[in-house]
Scaffold this motif. Structure first.
Motif, PDB file in Angstrom:
ATOM      1  N   PHE A 108       1.377  -1.127   0.008  1.00 23.05           N
ATOM      2  CA  PHE A 108      -0.033   0.015   0.008  1.00 23.05           C
ATOM      3  C   PHE A 108       1.109   1.054   0.179  1.00 23.05           C
ATOM      4  CE2 PHE A 108      -3.175  -3.164   1.648  1.00 23.05           C
ATOM      5  CZ  PHE A 108      -3.982  -2.835   0.801  1.00 23.05           C
ATOM      6  N   ALA A 124      -3.924  -1.240   4.844  1.00 21.16           N
ATOM      7  CA  ALA A 124      -2.768  -2.258   4.480  1.00 21.16           C
ATOM      8  C   ALA A 124      -3.175  -3.304   5.729  1.00 21.16           C
ATOM      9  CB  ALA A 124      -1.185  -1.570   4.842  1.00 21.16           C
ATOM     10  N   ASN A 177       2.622  -0.978   4.151  1.00 24.01           N
ATOM     11  CA  ASN A 177       2.871  -0.180   3.585  1.00 24.01           C
ATOM     12  C   ASN A 177       3.966   0.741   3.395  1.00 24.01           C
ATOM     13  OD1 ASN A 177       1.932   0.047   7.093  1.00 24.01           O
ATOM     14  ND2 ASN A 177       1.856   2.244   6.434  1.00 24.01           N
ATOM     15  N   SER A 235      -3.047   4.583   4.304  1.00 28.69           N
ATOM     16  CA  SER A 235      -2.416   3.257   3.543  1.00 28.69           C
ATOM     17  C   SER A 235      -1.707   2.434   4.597  1.00 28.69           C
ATOM     18  CB  SER A 235      -0.968   3.536   3.104  1.00 28.69           C
ATOM     19  OG  SER A 235      -0.252   4.121   3.752  1.00 28.69           O
TER      20      SER A 235
END
Length: 506
Positions: A418, A431, A450, A427
């Motif tokens: 991510f 994730a 991420n 993010s």
């Protein structure tokens, strides 16, 4: 003619805002990967200095070297690496040593300058020599060029940039101290709180407040500047007002958003609520200024910058004797924001299109940010123009570089990444969602993590980004399978991906 002029003015204003956002994003990209080091320094300072929780003279000896050398060098390395990978980071770190030695204050502003400058210089040099080095001499030229250019920049920093940045830091510090002594610090919220909603907080917090705050903390052991932008009270007050006096989707979704905002430190979660009723910017200004007023009276501060702006992180970085003042400041900010927001929400009754209003505000926020989403699923929406299955037109597209989606080999997937602007916040939550789904599906061999988009690993198999970042992600990792989403918390593409991976494994 008048309309053309207006359009041109709006375009210019938008362009300036986008440029400032990108600048803030760049500063954030240098600071955010190193937040752990800042917190480590803050905790060591809070625990072991003479006035700390566990005074220890030997351990307190870590404080000055960390803030003078370690933290600026980490920032410089990150800035250089963003420009030109590890090689740029190394030259940026060498260059920053010059400004560190050239002044007697923590040289964070110098690191912001010399780190990227070092990366840019070595990148240009390598570009000039590309294809011109005789075979067998590559390593020799690469090592000596980095050393010579880095050393030259260090000398430039020592005699040129260092004194200039030192004088600038001193002037800014005296200006902030002057504002504090006059009792005018609360007025800063007039600029900071609207800037947060417009996603200019990174430029303000990481570019100005954090360096000045660390300089103050190195001398006084704390700084109130760390509380200017990170106080969760203003946003919490708005969310509580929606909860108690709002209606429809905004009322139902506010409690969940409040938990994520206050304890998780993801302030972006409340921005759509302010954008839905722009007059609420008065509420967050009232909250921010009242909180700073109380904190100024109590003479409190933090030992380092809390990131994310969670109440947990704030309390962890609060030095002894400051807890009451900090908590009262947060509570006051929450109360003031709640009272003003309640009046505004009551005076603007909810329309039957309440869900659509919040959805449109969320979409507006995402377009303004251009890199993150707040999680429309938690807000109870799936974005304007969503289809019956909950996915929008933009979200339904999966962008694949190289092979077409039907020919992509899901059985070979080992790493799902991510990527967002800073590699934190939205993010990270996305994730976490996919990681849990993968675990439940028995896909324990797949790594889900991420990162910041500038740090996308070249070996990523699947890259998930906000739709406005997919183009950049494709340029960074052209061989990966790219999935474009409207928000990191409410995408049906996650279940589709897990289904594809499970089927491929079977």
């Amino acid at each position: 003619m008048a309309q053309a002029g207006t359009a041109g003015g709006e375009s210019t204003g938008t362009s300036i805002r986008v440029k400032v956002q990108k600048f803030g994003s760049y500063l954030s990209g240098m600071v955010m990967p190193n937040i752990g080091a800042f917190i480590a320094w803050g905790l060591i300072t809070a625990l072991f200095i003479e006035d700390g929780w566990l005074p220890n003279e030997r351990l307190a000896g870590l404080v000055d070297p960390m803030i003078i050398y370690l933290l600026p060098l980490l920032i410089a390395f990150s800035g250089g690496r963003m420009i030109y990978g590890v090689r740029g980071g190394v030259v940026g770190g060498i260059a920053t040593m010059g400004v560190i030695v050239g002044t007697d204050i923590p040289m964070f502003l110098g690191a912001f300058i010399m780190g990227p400058l070092g990366g840019w210089v070595i990148k240009r040099f390598d570009g000039l020599l590309e294809g011109k080095i005789r075979q067998g001499f590559e390593m020799l030229v690469n090592n000596f060029s980095a050393g010579i250019l880095g050393g030259g920049l260090a000398i430039l920093g020592l005699y040129g940039v260092g004194p200039i940045v030192g004088a600038l830091s001193g002037a800014l510090g005296r200006g902030v101290e002057f504002i504090i002594n006059l009792g005018l610090l609360p007025l800063v919220s007039i600029f900071v709180e609207p800037a947060k909603v417009l996603f200019l907080n990174n430029a303000i917090n990481h570019g100005v407040l954090t360096p000045l705050g660390l300089d103050q903390a190195s001398q006084a052991g704390k700084s109130i500047l760390f509380l200017v932008e990170t106080n969760p009270g203003p946003g919490l007050g708005v969310l509580l007002a929606y909860w108690f006096v709002g209606s429809g989707v905004s009322k139902a979704s506010a409690p969940g958003a409040a938990i994520i905002h206050f304890f998780g430190g993801i302030h972006e979660i409340y921005f759509p609520y302010v954008l839905m009723k722009p007059a609420l910017v008065l509420a967050v200004i009232a909250g921010g200024s009242s909180g700073l007023f109380v904190e100024s009276i109590f003479n409190v501060g933090l030992v380092s910058t809390p990131a994310p702006g969670s109440i947990i992180a704030i309390l962890a970085l609060t030095p002894p004797g400051n807890f009451i003042g900090v908590l009262v400041g947060v509570a006051t900010a929450t109360a003031a924001s709640f009272l003003v927001a309640s009046v505004i929400i009551r005076r603007s009754p909810a329309s039957p299109e309440d869900q659509q209003d919040l959805s449109q505000a969320t979409q507006q926020m995402e377009e303004m940010k251009g890199s993150k989403s707040t999680g429309a699923e938690i807000l109870g929406t799936s974005g304007a123009g969503s289809s019956s299955n909950g996915s929008s037109e933009e979200e339904s597209s999966v962008v694949t570089a190289g092979d077409e989606e039907e020919s992509f080999d899901y059985a070979s997937v080992d790493k799902v990444i991510f990527a967002c602007d800073a590699g934190m916040g939205s993010s990270a939550m996305g994730a976490s969602l996919v990681r849990d789904k993968a675990k439940k599906a028995g896909l324990t061999d797949i790594e889900v993590k991420n990162v910041a988009i500038n740090d996308l690993p070249s070996d990523a198999d699947v890259v998930i980004t906000h739709k406005d970042l997919t183009g950049r992600a494709q340029q960074k990792v052209p061989g990966a399978h790219h999935i474009s989403v409207d928000n990191f918390l409410g995408s049906p593409k996650y279940d589709e991906l897990i289904g594809q991976l499970s089927s491929a494994r079977v």
